[in-house]
Design a protein around this motif. Structure first.
Motif, mmCIF file in Angstrom:
data_model
loop_
_atom_site.group_PDB
_atom_site.id
_atom_site.type_symbol
_atom_site.label_atom_id
_atom_site.label_comp_id
_atom_site.label_asym_id
_atom_site.label_seq_id
_atom_site.Cartn_x
_atom_site.Cartn_y
_atom_site.Cartn_z
ATOM 1 N N GLY A 54 0.862 -1.310 0.099
ATOM 2 C CA GLY A 54 0.151 0.026 -0.193
ATOM 3 C C GLY A 54 0.637 1.559 -0.222
ATOM 4 O O GLY A 54 0.340 2.437 -0.654
ATOM 5 N N GLN A 55 1.994 1.316 1.112
ATOM 6 C CA GLN A 55 2.884 2.391 1.040
ATOM 7 C C GLN A 55 3.247 2.963 -0.367
ATOM 8 O O GLN A 55 3.323 3.248 -1.005
ATOM 9 N N GLY A 56 3.769 1.618 -1.131
ATOM 10 C CA GLY A 56 4.411 1.417 -2.511
ATOM 11 C C GLY A 56 3.420 2.010 -3.286
ATOM 12 O O GLY A 56 3.679 3.220 -4.954
ATOM 13 N N ILE A 57 2.365 1.445 -3.409
ATOM 14 C CA ILE A 57 0.672 2.266 -4.613
ATOM 15 C C ILE A 57 0.707 3.974 -4.111
ATOM 16 O O ILE A 57 0.890 4.678 -4.740
ATOM 17 N N ARG A 58 1.191 4.291 -2.692
ATOM 18 C CA ARG A 58 0.570 5.380 -2.458
ATOM 19 C C ARG A 58 1.669 6.281 -3.336
ATOM 20 O O ARG A 58 1.011 7.441 -3.517
ATOM 21 N N THR A 59 2.718 6.199 -3.336
ATOM 22 C CA THR A 59 3.913 6.427 -3.463
ATOM 23 C C THR A 59 4.492 6.442 -4.549
ATOM 24 O O THR A 59 5.779 6.837 -5.234
ATOM 25 N N ARG B 66 -4.603 -1.579 6.385
ATOM 26 C CA ARG B 66 -2.906 -1.322 6.568
ATOM 27 C C ARG B 66 -2.814 -1.047 4.653
ATOM 28 O O ARG B 66 -1.153 -0.623 4.598
ATOM 29 N N LEU B 67 -3.617 -1.368 3.871
ATOM 30 C CA LEU B 67 -2.667 -1.034 1.897
ATOM 31 C C LEU B 67 -2.861 0.488 2.707
ATOM 32 O O LEU B 67 -2.054 1.317 1.765
ATOM 33 N N GLY B 68 -4.183 0.907 3.721
ATOM 34 C CA GLY B 68 -3.783 2.978 3.062
ATOM 35 C C GLY B 68 -5.112 3.073 2.318
ATOM 36 O O GLY B 68 -4.357 4.335 1.686
ATOM 37 N N LEU B 69 -5.463 2.174 1.338
ATOM 38 C CA LEU B 69 -6.795 2.970 0.093
ATOM 39 C C LEU B 69 -8.138 2.504 0.589
ATOM 40 O O LEU B 69 -8.567 1.655 1.342
ATOM 41 N N GLU B 70 -8.891 3.559 0.122
ATOM 42 C CA GLU B 70 -9.712 3.617 0.080
ATOM 43 C C GLU B 70 -10.526 2.195 -0.687
ATOM 44 O O GLU B 70 -11.693 2.191 -0.557
ATOM 45 N N TYR B 71 -10.078 1.933 -2.008
ATOM 46 C CA TYR B 71 -11.353 0.905 -2.486
ATOM 47 C C TYR B 71 -9.632 0.088 -2.905
ATOM 48 O O TYR B 71 -8.838 0.367 -2.769
ATOM 49 N N VAL B 72 -10.406 -1.272 -3.181
ATOM 50 C CA VAL B 72 -9.523 -1.821 -3.735
ATOM 51 C C VAL B 72 -9.870 -3.009 -4.971
ATOM 52 O O VAL B 72 -10.992 -3.168 -5.282
ATOM 53 N N ASP B 73 -9.192 -2.839 -6.021
ATOM 54 C CA ASP B 73 -9.457 -3.135 -7.654
ATOM 55 C C ASP B 73 -10.125 -4.991 -7.705
ATOM 56 O O ASP B 73 -11.204 -4.811 -8.485
ATOM 57 N N LEU B 74 -9.474 -5.705 -6.831
ATOM 58 C CA LEU B 74 -10.139 -7.237 -6.828
ATOM 59 C C LEU B 74 -9.402 -7.960 -5.010
ATOM 60 O O LEU B 74 -8.654 -7.482 -5.351
ATOM 61 N N MET B 75 -10.698 -8.018 -4.725
ATOM 62 C CA MET B 75 -10.162 -9.087 -3.341
ATOM 63 C C MET B 75 -11.167 -10.787 -3.914
ATOM 64 O O MET B 75 -12.178 -10.775 -4.128
ATOM 65 N N LEU B 76 -9.566 -11.742 -3.331
ATOM 66 C CA LEU B 76 -10.900 -12.785 -3.646
ATOM 67 C C LEU B 76 -10.314 -13.862 -2.342
ATOM 68 O O LEU B 76 -9.954 -13.255 -1.284
#
Length: 285
Positions: free
Chosen positions: A59-64, A98-108
């Motif tokens: 998540g940190q990598g995604i946000r930065t 944990r990801l620090g994201l408002e949404y996830v594109d896919l969860m399994l």
């Protein structure tokens, strides 16, 4: 590396990049750097899981990463041990935190059985309960798409018969030497996109002389041939690495395997994973 710009449409219209970065075995404190490197190279699809223990770093990598969140496709997985609605619903929110994201594109759902009983007992009720939590999170737009992983035909039927959403994805072990043809066709018939994890057989294909000789005829590496094979099967390919040089090489797959060679690769059987057979996904138990 045009593969990095190519997409499939899932059954609900969500676009998914055909090539993604797998992050299994990338430590949490190294995951952010790996994600940023991948995005800089051109990757737009990052796959993680609760079980990988690196959602925070991913998540940190995604946000930065320096690109808009909407340009990235991020997937994660509900732990295989979660087989009830309340725990599943809470765990979805915990992944987002944990990801620090408002949404996830896919969860399994990571597996139809807990890892300690992989391909063992009957968890049909638990899978239906976990699926209901995913469906509700999908309706709430916390998850853009939902799916399963390691699900066989009967596992899929259990979800489809009781749910309101057909899984958009089934993430499976698919590689040269392990091509579950009937299951791939069944998913295709249902509009379920297959993601191929461990397309290089957790590194074991590097030891296969037949595959090495075929790779030479195309002027490519064994990993490139194996990744291209899964792409030509119509799957989303998820090679895993933290090495930027390997990321670049894995995306350099703009060549075509002939029909004859595809048939030879499809008919191969190679399922000896050596010491890695300790993992249920490789031992089947």
């Amino acid at each position: 590396m045009s593969i990095l710009t190519e997409r499939y449409n899932l059954a609900n219209g969500v676009e998914i990049p055909r090539l993604g970065l797998g992050t299994w075995f990338i430590d949490d404190d190294k995951a952010a750097d790996a994600v940023r490197s991948a995005v800089e190279i051109g990757y737009r699809h990052i796959d993680t899981a609760q079980a990988y223990g690196n959602e925070r770093g991913v998540g940190q990598g995604i946000r930065t990463a320096g690109v808009p969140r909407s340009d990235l496709f991020v997937s994660t997985k509900l732990a295989a041990e979660i087989k009830d609605y309340d725990t599943a619903a809470a765990s979805i929110d915990e992944s987002l935190d944990r990801l620090g994201l408002e949404y996830v594109d896919l969860m399994l759902i990571h597996s139809p059985q807990p890892w300690a009983d992989f391909r063992g007992g009957d968890y049909a009720d638990g899978n239906r309960a976990a699926w209901r939590a995913l469906e509700e999170a999908h309706t709430a737009e916390k998850l853009r798409a939902i799916g399963v992983s390691n699900f066989l035909e009967a596992d899929l039927e259990n979800i489809i018969d009781s749910g309101t959403v057909v899984p958009h994805v089934n993430q499976l072990l698919v590689h040269v030497g392990n091509t579950p043809t009937d299951l791939l066709k069944s998913c295709d018939d249902r509009g379920i996109r297959v993601q191929a994890y461990s397309p290089i057989a957790h590194g074991q294909m590097l030891k296969n002389s037949f595959v090495a000789e075929m790779a030479k005829t195309y002027g490519v590496t064994v990993p490139q041939l194996c990744i291209r094979y899964t792409l030509q099967l119509g799957t989303v390919s998820l090679p895993k690495t933290a090495n930027p040089d390997h990321m670049r090489a894995n995306a350099d797959v703009d060549f075509e395997i002939s029909d004859v060679d595809m048939a030879d690769l499809r008919n191969m059987e190679a399922r000896d994973y050596g010491d890695d057979s300790r993992f249920p996904v490789y031992s089947g138990k």
